[in-house]
Every structure is written in structure tokens, then in C-alpha cells.
Design an enzyme around this catalytic site. Structure first.
Site, PDB file in Angstrom:
ATOM      1  N   HIS A  81      48.067  27.900   2.378  1.00 52.88           N
ATOM      2  CA  HIS A  81      48.297  28.596   3.651  1.00 52.88           C
ATOM      3  C   HIS A  81      47.186  29.589   3.966  1.00 52.88           C
ATOM      4  O   HIS A  81      47.082  30.058   5.092  1.00 52.88           O
ATOM      5  CB  HIS A  81      49.678  29.259   3.690  1.00 52.88           C
ATOM      6  CG  HIS A  81      49.824  30.515   2.895  1.00 52.88           C
ATOM      7  ND1 HIS A  81      50.397  30.540   1.654  1.00 52.88           N
ATOM      8  CD2 HIS A  81      49.472  31.787   3.174  1.00 52.88           C
ATOM      9  CE1 HIS A  81      50.390  31.769   1.201  1.00 52.88           C
ATOM     10  NE2 HIS A  81      49.838  32.556   2.100  1.00 52.88           N
ATOM     11  N   ASP A 112      51.319  24.258  -1.540  1.00 48.02           N
ATOM     12  CA  ASP A 112      50.652  25.491  -1.128  1.00 48.02           C
ATOM     13  C   ASP A 112      49.480  25.888  -2.034  1.00 48.02           C
ATOM     14  O   ASP A 112      49.314  27.057  -2.375  1.00 48.02           O
ATOM     15  CB  ASP A 112      51.666  26.642  -1.023  1.00 48.02           C
ATOM     16  CG  ASP A 112      51.153  27.760  -0.111  1.00 48.02           C
ATOM     17  OD1 ASP A 112      50.013  27.649   0.394  1.00 48.02           O
ATOM     18  OD2 ASP A 112      51.879  28.754   0.072  1.00 48.02           O
ATOM     19  N   SER A 191      47.951  36.630  -0.633  1.00 50.94           N
ATOM     20  CA  SER A 191      48.262  35.287  -1.080  1.00 50.94           C
ATOM     21  C   SER A 191      47.089  34.673  -1.807  1.00 50.94           C
ATOM     22  O   SER A 191      45.943  34.866  -1.421  1.00 50.94           O
ATOM     23  CB  SER A 191      48.606  34.416   0.117  1.00 50.94           C
ATOM     24  OG  SER A 191      49.765  34.891   0.714  1.00 50.94           O
TER      25      SER A 191
END
Lengths: 509, 506
Positions: A81, A112, A191
Site C-alpha cells: 500500500h 500487502d 507502514s
């Protein structure tokens, strides 16, 4: 989604990084940590997100900040992402102001994860790759490095492993994998950062918990998922996860167990449905009792024992690759049999998945916009129509994909004198055009290319046909394209329906 | 599997009136359109207070009733003499009492006729002489756009206070259960007081309508129009109330010139497209088909939007024509255009009681039907059940159940008369593993198709290989119960959950 700003996706940081180490880290840890820090990079990403409400537009530009880390082979591992729909990614090392461009080499939207490359190899000078560890045990301490909001420099946080279980990965919203929950607060912007224990990577921080019910909940992608990704891409291509394509129901009820002829005990689950597009549909039947999967005994709640952990039986399948199969021991008609089920990546689930790095599919004709039903389309349109929601959410349960692999919706009308009486037909499902059954968006495109005086569109639940005269459409075409800035009249790429399935089901019909 | 239906305190109907309840008593608001005034002193001889205690049923816990609540309406004395109120005040009533505004004299009353779709009810006092000295109001059906109507409220001392407002529109609007009937919309800064659920609306001393809802923000008052009331009273006076006639078809506009050229109807003007004809409806029996163009109904020509010229209101939907100009059993002549020809059809509209629908639109004055099969609560799907998911039920209730409800006239359900569902499970020690099941459509029990709740009972007589086999559309698809354990489960449920009865099949 916007890298680094998505509500569900965040990273964890530890305050006690420079204080005397506790838990697993010994007195010599400071040097190791300094080495590890050099493997962590800051990502600045510019992405372009497609606009499903104006499908021909190039899309909205978003910017975000995240984290990545160096692994073997001069590769940077981060979240998918962080790098989805990316147009430009810059990476930066700690204590080095220079920005280097990075490119996406492999991206796995179903788990992901992504691997980036930096063409300028001088970037890697002075960096050493981080090692992958194993599954950390419950209650053990982990350290998270990253670049969360609240400052520009590297941040460190610390927490303990709270839970190891399956969880939905919100990047696709349709895939669940093994996930480790840790108790550190998670913030946007981080992230893709490493979660460390004994100076080895035990996970990639990737999402938090949205909602105000839970507190101190953060999630990381554990090493088995990372290793599976790295193995999958060894052949130069990412193939996606494979699936058994069944749904099962726990066999906890004693009457149910007796009806199945099972002796008392904690074992076995029942197959409740099998996806009709999968090879499993010719091997397994609803009502089969599953006893073992690749020699792991299946408990009556659908879990298996793997090492020290009880995990969902799907974990056995999770570690497989394209072309693999699983061995199952089943009971059918009170007799034990052994079967082998080939594993595939089922496509019907994709209607309920967020998709990335694809463009919206659409056809424009006479100012009418036709789009296939999908998660991204629904999110952009805010549709509340029961018919359409039913076709999306019951697509698999009611096996709607058998008749219509792709549900096409008349999604919008660009007003023009030729279509002013058609407003009441927006958000209807297209069934037929000039008598031809519509099973995919390609069918819509073809039907409008057939010469005819009238194009008669039949919509579900609307018996009055939508009629467009060819002459009128031709006259209006330039006017509509120019007036509304329609850059393209159709895009038929990026379909989720495999061609071989279409050919197969075409023959059956 | 969705969330369990949640219990709500108020029936949905009440929500329409909530803006009223928030009106601040005693607050002085300038009233440009019609200052409140005292109506003539004898006005209070034409009205009574109607105090009703109601108690609705819980569809998520079908064995119990909700908490009772009491409301007051201002009923109108009409000829008979009878008392006219909106039906929402008497829905699920347990006790009805009439109270004279001035003397506070009281009598109990009973419902003589009620129509929940048209939102009207006629009450009769148990003391026949109670209304003897009252003045019944006549009906005024001639109100037109621009007329000023008075909304009557009754003050504590029994005097009538009237607020005036002009009629700003006359058209068909949604009544509480989704049916469209003629509605006057007044523009009035009504100072809503006393929390009454029905208020008379008067023109020149005659009854022009009953207040149905008041929007305090936009200052509009929706009024059940006199022609609807007239139809109701006339039908009720026959002694056997049959309801408003329903032909059973829906229409869409046909003015699109491309459509007309395609259909070959350029030679005719007007006419509206028949979009759907309900199965087994009066329209179907009368020969109406999807795709017909309706040119004329009962001598009125129909335009391409489905309106006709009403002598008082101008263009208005044909739904008013078929509903209010005719009664159940009347013959209504239709002229339709089909395949190049004009055909004459005679449609004899009937009335469908709510129980005859696959998914009943409302169930009032009747306890929900249910059957508890070994802890599994079986019910027939209904809109009241879905409404317990809240005001956004069409998004919050399980989508496949909503789909049945919304498409009940068009989807093929075989010979099923109702959709039987497992609404939820009462956990017992014998149903471990089933406690999470909810809102599943039951298709078969012991290999017998379940067309209605009673089928579940009869299917239990023939277990399959010693077990009850229950099949669902989704979820686990199949579960089993041991017939020998059923009495033990029932015993546990009775004792632990204190249920008064394990079934209601009336």
C-alpha cells in the site's frame, strides 16, 4: 488509498530505544541496533489513484511518507500500500540528506508487500541488509523502527506480542493471512517498517485498528508471509496466493457429529460450499467431513497445530504456491477417502477486493457510462440500491458468477438531448443489449459495435427498454466527448475474469 | 450473517411525528400564514379526545410484546355518529377511550373499521348515547390549490384553537406503509402543541382532512385528503370494509421520442408504459401486459407521464383515479395500445391483505408467528422484522433478506408462500456450535420444502435417518438436530429463558 495516511495502516515506535535494553537484547545490543538502523529507509511516494466516478481521467495525485528496509540482494522491502499506483518513489537513508529514486520490482496486493529497487547502486553504500527471523512467541518484546507522523527523523517504539491469528489485510480487504498483533500504539506514515527481535526482522508493521473500541492494537505481517512472498517472486513473477476455494463449518455440535457418523472427539469440519470455478468443485462436495490436511489433524473448530501455535487450517494452504496441491483425508457417506486438491487463485472473490495498479474498466455510449460492479466502483459511487448491493455481496454465496462473471451497471449518464429521458435508469444492472445476453463489459462494447438502427438495452428490474437510435448517438458523439472531456470511450483491460473460464462457460451456455 | 435485529421503543410510524414532539409548548412564533385563533364555540362539539394505550410486538423476540405506551388523538365526529382518527393511533391498541373536550366525560370505544394503508380508522363508543348531543362534521371534498385550511388543536380547557395555512400542493404522497394516496400539503407555521397524533383539518366548518405529519423545519403539514376519507367512510358504511382497490401494475413515463419510434407509437399521443404487472393481480387477470401503453382509464385520457386531467387538481397520477374513484369489485375499463392496435380491457381491482404478500409489508393487531424448533427460532420474513434493524434497515439488515423483500413481486420463489427464516438461536447445551447462526433462509426440513411456517411443523414428523435435517440457502447449508433431544432442549428454553410459549402459528 493514500500511502501513510490510511486510517488502518500505521507503524509502531518505541520510546526506550536508547535506554538500557530489556528482554531479549543483551548489553552489546547498542552496536547491533546502530547497524540495523542503517538498513531502514524513509519513503516519499507520489501516487495517482484512479477515479471510478470519472473512469477515463488519469486520477487523483496523492503523496505520502512511509518506511522500508533493506533485505538481501539490494532490495527494499515495504508494504504494497506504500507503493500502489506509485508514479514516483524517493528513498532516503538516516543521516543522509540525498534522495534516490526507487522503482517497484514486485508488488503483492493480496499480502500487502512489495520489493523496491534503487537503480543508483551507490545508495546502498554503508548499508547492511536486515536478516529475517522467525515467529516471535507471545509476550516477547519487539522493537519497531519507522518514520511516523510527528517528526522527520527515525522513530523507535517497543511492545510485546499480544496475539498470533488470522486477520483481514485491509489493503485488499478480501484476503486474510497470519497476522501478529502487538500492543504498541500505531501511527500513520510508518507502514513498511521492520519489527525486530534479537536484531532480526520478525515482521513488517502494516496496519492498526480503526474504531475506538480497542486500544494499543497494532498489526504486523509475520515472517511466514514475508518468506512466502520472497519465494513466490524468485521466478521473476508474483503469482498471488492460492486457495482451497471452499467454505467450512465447525463440527462442534454433538447431534451433527452423530448424524455424520463421527465418534466423539475434537476433530473434523464440514464442507458447506465449494466455489464452482475451482478444481475443488469436482473433488469435494458440500457435506464432506475434512479430517486432515497434509497430515495435520483438523480440530472441530477448523484449526490445526503447527509447532507451538494453533492456527487456522488455511495456514497449511497459505504456505503453498501456484501449481501446488493439498492432500485431504475426508469422510463421505461414512467412508474415509484420500483426495488431492489442486490449489488455484479464485477470481470471483475479486469483486469484493480493493484493486490497485489497474485502471477502471468502462464503456461510454450515447452519454451512458457502463462499468463493472466492483469494490472500488461501489466505494466511489455511494450506491444504496438493493439490487446492486445484493449482486456484489451475494456474488459468491448465490453463485451469481456462473451466469454473469462480470455484473455491468449503467452507472452514470452524461446529459445530452439524446438521453434526457433516461435519468431514472442510472444504477441499474444491464441484462441484454439487442437481445444479446451481457456477461462481461466486453459484451457491452461488442454489442454497441454491431450495426443496428436501434440499440435496445434491457436493465434488470426495469421492463421498459432503454432505446438509443444509432443516428442520434452518432450525431451526439463528438458533442458529448468534447463537452464532457471524455478522454477515452472505453477501457477493457484489467479484467478479473480469466479468458479460459469465459470460453468454458460460453460453451456450456 | 448480520447483526441481530434490535428492539426499538417506538413503532416506525411514530418517527414521522417526532418533529412534532419537539415543538416547544408556549414558545411564541410569529405565524404569517395564519395566526392561531379560537374557532367557533361549538367546534368542540364536533371533536373528542381519543386516548389510546398501544402495545406493539417484538419481531426479534416474537413471544413478547413491547412496553405499552399511551397517546392522544383529536378525533372528528362524523355521521353515524362515529369518531374518525388516523389509524396509527389505534395500531396494536389495548385500550381506547373517548373523552369530551369540555366536560371530560368518557366512554370506551372499539374500532369499527381500520385501513392502515390509507391511515384511517372509525371508532364506535361502547356507550351508544355518548355521541348523541355532538355535532358531526360533513366532509368537504372540494378543496383546491390556494384554499386556506384550518388545523384544529384542542387546548387544555377544551376550546379549539385553529391555525391556518394555504394548500401549496395536491398530489399523491407516501403514506406510512409506502402506498401513495392523495395528500394536501399546507404551508403553515403550526405551533404544534399537546402531542396529539391526529388533528382535524377544516374548511368552512367542514372536514377537509386529517393531519398526517408535520415538518417543523420546513413548516409543512401533510394532510390525508377528504376524497380518501370519503372513500374510506363510504366503504366502511357497507358493514364489511374491503379496503382501497388495487389493480397491481406499475408504470414508467413514455415520452422519450426514441422509445416511441422504436415501439411504433408515433401515431398516437400520450399513453404511459406498463413496466410491471404483478403475478396473480387484478391487472393480470384483466389481461394487462408489460409493455402495454395505457391510453385511457374510465374515459380519462392518460398522458405519457401517467397523469390524467382531474377537474379540481389538474394533472394528477392515475393511481388516484383507480384508487379513489372505484371500489373493490368495480369494473374499470382500460384502453391500451398493443402491437399497433387499441384494445379495451376490463380490470376488476381487488385488495390484497398484507398477509397475502410473500413478505408482508405490515403486521398490525396480530402477534408475530414463530416456531422454536429445538432452540432455532423460525419465523416468516416480513417488513416489520426487517425494520427492527433500524431506520437504515435496507443497508443494515442481511442483504439477501432485503433482496427478497424488495423484489418480492418479480423474483421466482417457486411455490413458496412465505420466506421462512432461522432468525436466531436460543443457546442450550444441545445446540452448541449453532449459537452464531442467524438470519438464514430455511429451504427444506427433512427433505420437505418449506413454503410456510406450518411446513416446518409437519416436516418434523419424518426425521431422516433418525435426525432432523435442516437446510439453509447459505451459511452451513445443513445442520442436524437429534429428535430425542428436542424435548430436553425445549425444557431448557422454557426454564432458563422463561418463554411463555414455544410457538405461535395463529
Amino acid at each position: 488509498m493514500k500511502p501513510g495516511t490510511h486510517a488502518l495502516l500505521t507503524i509502531i515506535v518505541f520510546m526506550s530505544f536508547l535506554s538500557p535494553a530489556r528482554g531479549h537484547e543483551g548489553p552489546a545490543a547498542a552496536e547491533d541496533i546502530a547497524r540495523v538502523r542503517k538498513g531502514v529507509v524513509r519513503l516519499s511516494v507520489t501516487a495517482q489513484v484512479p477515479d471510478y466516478s470519472v473512469p477515463w481521467n488519469p486520477g487523483r495525485i496523492t503523496r505520502g511518507v512511509g518506511t522500508g528496509f533493506l533485505i538481501s540482494g539490494k532490495r527494499i522491502l515495504t508494504n504494497a500500500h506504500m507503493s500502489s499506483n506509485a508514479r514516483f518513489i524517493a528513498v532516503q537513508k538516516e543521516n543522509d540528506s540525498r534522495m534516490y529514486e526507487a522503482k517497484v520490482k514486485f508488488i503483492a496486493h493480496d499480502c500487502d508487500l512489495a520489493v523496491l529497487e534503487v537503480p543508483d547502486k551507490s545508495f546502498f553504500n554503508g548499508m547492511s541488509p536486515l536478516k529475517l527471523g522467525g515467529l516471535p512467541s507471545l509476550d516477547s518484546i519487539v522493537t519497531v523502527l519507522g518514520y511516523p507522523i510527528g517528526g522527520r527523523r527515525l522513530s523507535v517504539t517497543r511492545g510485546i506480542v499480544s496475539r498470533i491469528d488470522f486477520r483481514t489485510y485491509s489493503h485488499s480487504a478480501a484476503d486474510s493471512h497470519l497476522t501478529i498483533q502487538i500492543d504498541a500504539a500505531i501511527n500513520p506514515g510508518n507502514s513498511g517498517g521492520p519489527v525486530l527481535q534479537d536484531n532480526s526482522v520478525v515482521g513488517v508493521a502494516f496496519q492498526g485498528f480503526s474504531g475506538d473500541v480497542a486500544q494499543n492494537v497494532g498489526y504486523m505481517i509475520p515472517v511466514p508471509v514475508i518468506k512466502r512472498f520472497l519465494t513466490d517472486i524468485k521466478d521473476g513473477h508474483y503469482d498471488r496466493y492460492v486457495d482451497l476455494s471452499i467454505r467450512q463449518f465447525p463440527l462442534l455440535n454433538n447431534a451433527y457429529r452423530r448424524a455424520m457418523g463421527l465418534v466423539p472427539g475434537d476433530y473434523g469440519v464440514i464442507v458447506s460450499s465449494v466455489l464452482k470455478t475451482s478444481p475443488a468443485s469436482s473433488i469435494l462436495k458440500p457435506g464432506d467431513v475434512l479430517l486432515t490436511i497434509d497430515d495435520f489433524s483438523i480440530f472441530s473448530n477448523g484449526y490445526v497445530q503447527m509447532g507451538d501455535e494453533r492456527v487456522r487450517m488455511e495456514e497449511v494452504v497459505e504456505r503453498k504456491y501456484k501449481g501446488d496441491s493439498v492432500r485431504l483425508k475426508i469422510i463421505r457417506n461414512r467412508r474415509e477417502i484420500d483426495v488431492t486438491v489442486p490449489l488455484v487463485s479464485p477470481w470471483p472473490y475479486m469483486i469484493q477486493a480493493r484493486r490497485h495498479d489497474v485502471k477502471p474498466r468502462f464503456v461510454v455510449f450515447g452519454g451512458l457510462i457502463f462499468q463493472p460492479l466492483s469494490y472500488d466502483f461501489l466505494k466511489a459511487s455511494n450506491i444504496k440500491d438493493t439490487n446492486i448491493l445484493y449482486h456484489c455481496y451475494s456474488f459468491i454465496d448465490n453463485e451469481l458468477y456462473l451466469k454473469t462473471p462480470e455484473i455491468v451497471v449503467l452507472s452514470k449518464i452524461l446529459p445530452d438531448p439524446i438521453n434526457v429521458y433516461l435519468r431514472g435508469f442510472v444504477n441499474s444492472i444491464v441484462q441484454k443489449i439487442n437481445g444479446k445476453e451481457i456477461r462481461t463489459l466486453e459484451d457491452v462494447s461488442e454489442a454497441f459495435k454491431e450495426p443496428a438502427d436501434y440499440y435496445v438495452i434491457r436493465l434488470m428490474g426495469k421492463h421498459r427498454p432503454v432505446v438509443l437510435e444509432r443516428k442520434a448517438v452518432e450525431e451526439a458523439r463528438k458533442r458529448i466527448i468534447r463537452g464532457y472531456g471524455v478522454l477515452k470511450e472505453e477501457y477493457l483491460g484489467d479484467s478479473v475474469v480469466p479468458a479460459d473460464w469465459l470460453n468454458l462457460s460460453q460453451r456450456k451456455n | 450473517m448480520g447483526e441481530k435485529p434490535q428492539t426499538r421503543k417506538l413503532p416506525r410510524l411514530f418517527l414521522l411525528l417526532i418533529p412534532l414532539l419537539f415543538a416547544v409548548e408556549g414558545c411564541v412564533v410569529p405565524a404569517p400564514s395564519g395566526a392561531p385563533g379560537i374557532a367557533s364555540p361549538s367546534s368542540n362539539l364536533s371533536i373528542v379526545r381519543v386516548n389510546v394505550t398501544r402495545q406493539g410486538y417484538s419481531f426479534s423476540r416474537p413471544w413478547q410484546q413491547k412496553s405499552p405506551s399511551t397517546g392522544t388523538a383529536i378525533g372528528v365526529i362524523v355521521k353515524g355518529p362515529r369518531v374518525l382518527v388516523t389509524s396509527q393511533i389505534v395500531a396494536n391498541h389495548r385500550y381506547i377511550e373517548l373523552e369530551k373536550a369540555d366536560t371530560r366525560e368518557k366512554s370506551t370505544a372499539r374500532v369499527e373499521a381500520v385501513d392502515y394503508e390509507a391511515n384511517l380508522a372509525l371508532l364506535q363508543p361502547t356507550d351508544h348515547r355518548f355521541l348523541e348531543d355532538m355535532h358531526p362534521l360533513e366532509l368537504e371534498t372540494g378543496a383546491v390549490l390556494g384554499d386556506y385550511l384550518s388545523v384544529w388543536q384542542v387546548q387544555r380547557n377544551g376550546d379549539v384553537a385553529a391555525s391556518q395555512g394555504p394548500i401549496t400542493s395536491i398530489e399523491l404522497a407516501q403514506y406510512p406503509y409506502g402506498n401513495a394516496f392523495l395528500t394536501y400539503r399546507l404551508n403553515s407555521s403550526l405551533q404544534y402543541r399537546f402531542n396529539n397524533l391526529t388533528l382535524p383539518v377544516i374548511k368552512d366548518g367542514k372536514l377537509a382532512g386529517l393531519l398526517m405529519r408535520y415538518n417543523s423545519k420546513e413548516q409543512t403539514v401533510d394532510v390525508i385528503a377528504a376524497p380518501v376519507i370519503g372513500h374510506f367512510i363510504k366503504d366502511a358504511s357497507t358493514g364489511e370494509y374491503r379496503g382501497f382497490p388495487l389493480a397491481g401494475f406499475s408504470i414508467v413515463p413514455a415520452e422519450d421520442p426514441q422509445l416511441r419510434r422504436y415501439l411504433g407509437i408515433t401515431s398516437i399521443t400520450g399513453g404511459v408504459y406498463v413496466q410491471r404487472v404483478t403475478r396473480d393481480s387484478a391487472a393480470e387477470r384483466g389481461g394487462l401486459r408489460e409493455g402495454d401503453i395505457i391510453m385511457e382509464i374510465a374515459g380519462f385520457s392518460i398522458d405519457s407521464r401517467g397523469n390524467y386531467d382531474h377537474p379540481l387538481y389538474g394533472k394528477i397520477s392515475i393511481a388516484h383515479l383507480t384508487r379513489c374513484n372505484f371500489h373493490v369489485g368495480d369494473r374499470v375499463p382500460f384502453k391500451v395500445f398493443r402491437a399497433g392496435k387499441i384494445l379495451t380491457l376490463n380490470i376488476v381491482p381487488d385488495h390484497r391483505p398484507p398477509g397475502s404478500y410473500l413478505v408482508p409489508p405490515y403486521l398490525i393487531d396480530t402477534a408475530p408467528r414463530y416456531y422454536i424448533l429445538g432452540g432455532l427460532i423460525l419465523q416468516e420474513l416480513s417488513l416489520p422484522y426487517l425494520r427492527e434493524f433500524g431506520s437504515r434497515w435496507s443497508l443494515r439488515a442481511p442483504m439477501n433478506l432485503v433482496y427478497y423483500a424488495k423484489n418480492q413481486n418479480s423474483i421466482d420463489v417457486g411455490d413458496r408462500e412465505k420466506i421462512v427464516i432461522l432468525s436466531h438461536v436460543m443457546p442450550t447445551s444441545y445446540t452448541i456450535g449453532y449459537e452464531g447462526l442467524s438470519n438464514l433462509v430455511v429451504t427444506r426440513i427433512n427433505h420437505k420444502t418449506i413454503r410456510r411456517l406450518e411446513d416446518a411443523v409437519s416436516a418434523l414428523e419424518t426425521p431422516v435417518n433418525g435426525f432432523h435435517k435442516i437446510e439453509f440457502e447459505h451459511g452451513p447449508k445443513v445442520i442436524y438436530l437429534d429428535p430425542l433431544e428436542i424435548p430436553k432442549i425445549e425444557n431448557q428454553i422454557r426454564k432458563r429463558y422463561n418463554l411463555p410459549a414455544l410457538k405461535n402459528l395463529n
